[in-house]
Design a protein around this motif. Structure first.
Motif, PDB file in Angstrom:
ATOM      1  N   GLN A 482       0.887  -1.258   0.025  1.00 33.39           N
ATOM      2  CA  GLN A 482      -0.044   0.091  -0.015  1.00 33.39           C
ATOM      3  C   GLN A 482       0.793   1.217  -0.208  1.00 33.39           C
ATOM      4  OE1 GLN A 482      -3.263   0.121  -0.545  1.00 33.39           O
ATOM      5  NE2 GLN A 482      -3.287   2.435  -0.512  1.00 33.39           N
ATOM      6  N   GLU A 486       0.344   4.214  -2.752  1.00 34.29           N
ATOM      7  CA  GLU A 486       0.132   5.829  -2.503  1.00 34.29           C
ATOM      8  C   GLU A 486       1.194   6.725  -2.780  1.00 34.29           C
ATOM      9  OE1 GLU A 486      -0.319   5.574   1.930  1.00 34.29           O
ATOM     10  OE2 GLU A 486      -2.097   4.505   1.910  1.00 34.29           O
ATOM     11  N   GLN A 487       2.468   6.299  -2.963  1.00 35.60           N
ATOM     12  CA  GLN A 487       3.298   7.151  -3.148  1.00 35.60           C
ATOM     13  C   GLN A 487       3.850   7.303  -4.807  1.00 35.60           C
ATOM     14  OE1 GLN A 487       5.047   9.277  -1.165  1.00 35.60           O
ATOM     15  NE2 GLN A 487       4.530   8.409   0.762  1.00 35.60           N
TER      16      GLN A 487
END
Length: 545
Positions: A482, A486-487
């Motif tokens: 995750q 997200e990054q």
């Protein structure tokens, strides 16, 4: 009092039994958690370790990834010291079941990354790929729908590596043994997508491979089988390359049995190199395909399951339309496949040859590149430099890419390769103290043991993916993947997965060919005080005052 030891295990698991033996031989008490007892225990094992395999051992907060590392620590006389130095307690019972289930959930990145349709490309440089796969498979493989997001790497994988590696493997090993080694290395890596491909690509002949391999293993290979004792040694060599478990004894058996070859007329060394080429190609494909969770083409999925008993696993079966994705008139004209491969050779030749090219790119000549088959060496050097270097077409900085490669090499126990990637990263990072510190701490940052002071959250997420990519079988648990979702945007994820795929490619080649560290890399490690023992990097002991 020593930190508590927890071990996730299951019944009738020989690796679990070996881990238990080691702990008992050291006189260490531990708490065993049977992952077959209930779903929550199984989820906690994955949540805490990032791996779906057992045993997973926790000594305090220190995670020992499997029986092999536990044995190595024991044999090196380091296990007791590691226990004495350990702190904390992961205590699985303190992880709420709902959090464990969510964190262990296998996230399939095919649901995050949109497909890129290259089947109707208007780029002439891509047309030879379409023509080749229409003739070879009858379709454009699904993995390319993701790889195509980085078109330069997509083209180079085919022109600079896969076409030559598979061609050499087929020429030296023969088509049946090439299929068998490709299946074996994919099976050992846990990549169901590639196992399906290797048991469906040549129809009935490839579908027999699992059965023929097992017959040879039982000493019951039919006289007309292409898989006899010599070929079985090559199959096991390809499998052992996945976990860097190739031994000198194994290579010795291959050399001793070369006269028993049923298919290949080449000698032992040529067969070893042919196997290395097949294993390296699948090192890339297994890693990239499992990181993306790509769908399996429907006709091949059905054929493989019905004829070879190989299921598609976490790689779901795709839409029926996929099977006909090249059922249209392909562009004519443009370059040929051979011309595209020659362009790769020419690019390196214009730089003064392989060694001059490598020095210009990296400041040194990696030992593994010079161990590459001579007629494919320039293409490999170009592929590696274009993917791992700073380029206008690359979305990630070279230093981070080399650090990701270093993390994967450390996780797999490739001492020389990890040190070489450190040298590349330090040079890419400016060759100063901070770059050295980042090379020293990248593995700690990947597993959450430190490094926050020199790495951003985005960089730590990338390094974690590098660690995840080295685990076999490779899955992508929510808790571990995750941060990268997200990054990084979807195209950046493809770039990151491609870097991991290239790391897997080089690792399997090095596992078989065992190139050294090289004096320049060894001198640099000594100058900067970098540990070159990857076991010690994975499980450091406190510095004695």
């Amino acid at each position: 009092m020593p930190a508590p030891i927890h071990i996730f295990t299951k019944p009738d698991c020989p690796h679990c039994a070996r881990a238990n033996e080691v702990l008992e031989a050291e006189g260490l008490s531990y708490t065993a958690h049977d992952i077959t007892a209930d779903a929550d225990t199984a989820a906690r094992a994955v949540y805490l370790s990032g791996l779906a395999t057992v045993p997973q051992i926790f000594i305090g907060e220190t995670h020992v990834t499997g029986a092999r590392d536990l044995v190595r620590l024991h044999e090196a006389g380091r296990l007791r010291a590691l226990v004495d130095a350990a702190v904390g307690d992961i205590d699985p019972a303190t992880v709420p079941a709902s959090r464990a289930r969510d964190g262990a959930r296998d996230i399939l990145l095919r649901d995050v990354i949109p497909e890129s349709d290259g089947t109707r490309s208007e780029e002439p440089d891509e047309w030879p790929i379409l023509r080749f796969y229409k003739e070879f498979f009858g379709f454009w493989p699904n993995c390319f729908a993701y790889m195509h997001h980085w078109p330069e790497a997509y083209k180079l994988f085919v022109y600079a590596h896969n076409r030559g590696a598979i061609g050499l493997g087929r020429e030296v090993l023969g088509a049946p043994v090439m299929m068998a080694t490709g299946f074996a290395t994919s099976n050992a890596g846990g990549c169901d997508y590639c196992q399906v491909h290797m048991t469906a690509a040549a129809g009935g002949m490839s579908a027999q491979m699992p059965r023929l391999i097992e017959a040879a293993r039982q000493g019951a290979a039919p006289a007309d089988s292409p898989i006899g004792p010599f070929e079985l040694e090559l199959v096991d060599l390809a499998a052992d390359s996945v976990t860097n478990a190739v031994s000198f004894d194994h290579l010795g058996r291959i050399r001793a049995r070369a006269g028993e070859a049923r298919v290949s007329a080449a000698g032992a060394e040529a067969n070893i190199m042919g196997t290395a080429m097949i294993a390296s190609a699948f090192g890339f494909l297994n890693t990239f395909n499992d990181l993306t969770g790509v769908d399996v083409e429907p006709d091949w999925a059905r054929h493989s399951e019905q004829k070879a008993g190989v299921a598609h696993g976490r790689h779901a079966v795709g839409d029926d339309a996929v099977a006909g994705n090249l059922d249209h008139d392909l562009p004519q004209g443009g370059p040929t496949m051979d011309e595209m491969m020659a362009r790769c050779d020419t690019a390196v030749a214009l730089a003064g040859g392989v060694e001059a090219f490598l020095r210009g790119e990296f400041g040194l000549v990696p030992e593994w590149v010079m161990a590459w088959p001579e007629d494919l060496r320039a293409r490999h050097a170009l592929f590696y430099a274009e993917v791992m270097g700073d380029r206008a077409h690359s979305r990630l900085p070279a230093e981070l890419k080399h650090l990701v490669g270093r993390v994967a090499a450390i996780a797999q126990g490739h001492d020389a390769l990890a040190a070489t990637e450190a040298a590349f990263a330090i040079r890419a990072g400016g060759g100063k103290g901070r770059a050295v510190e980042r090379a020293r701490l990248c593995f700690d940052a990947a597993i959450g043991r430190g490094g926050a002071e020199v790495f951003s959250g985005r960089e730590r997420a990338a390094l974690r993916v590098g660690w995840l990519s080295a685990q076999k079988p490779l899955t992508t648990p929510h808790r571990f993947i995750q941060p990268a979702i997200e990054q990084f945007d979807p195209v950046e994820l493809v770039h990151l997965f491609t870097v991991c795929g290239l790391a897997g490619l080089v690792e399997r080649f090095c596992a078989i060919t065992a190139p050294g560290m090289g004096p320049e890399v060894a001198d640099l490690a000594q100058r900067y005080g970098l540990d070159t023992d990857t076991l010690a990097i994975r499980y450091p002991l406190p510095v004695q005052g």
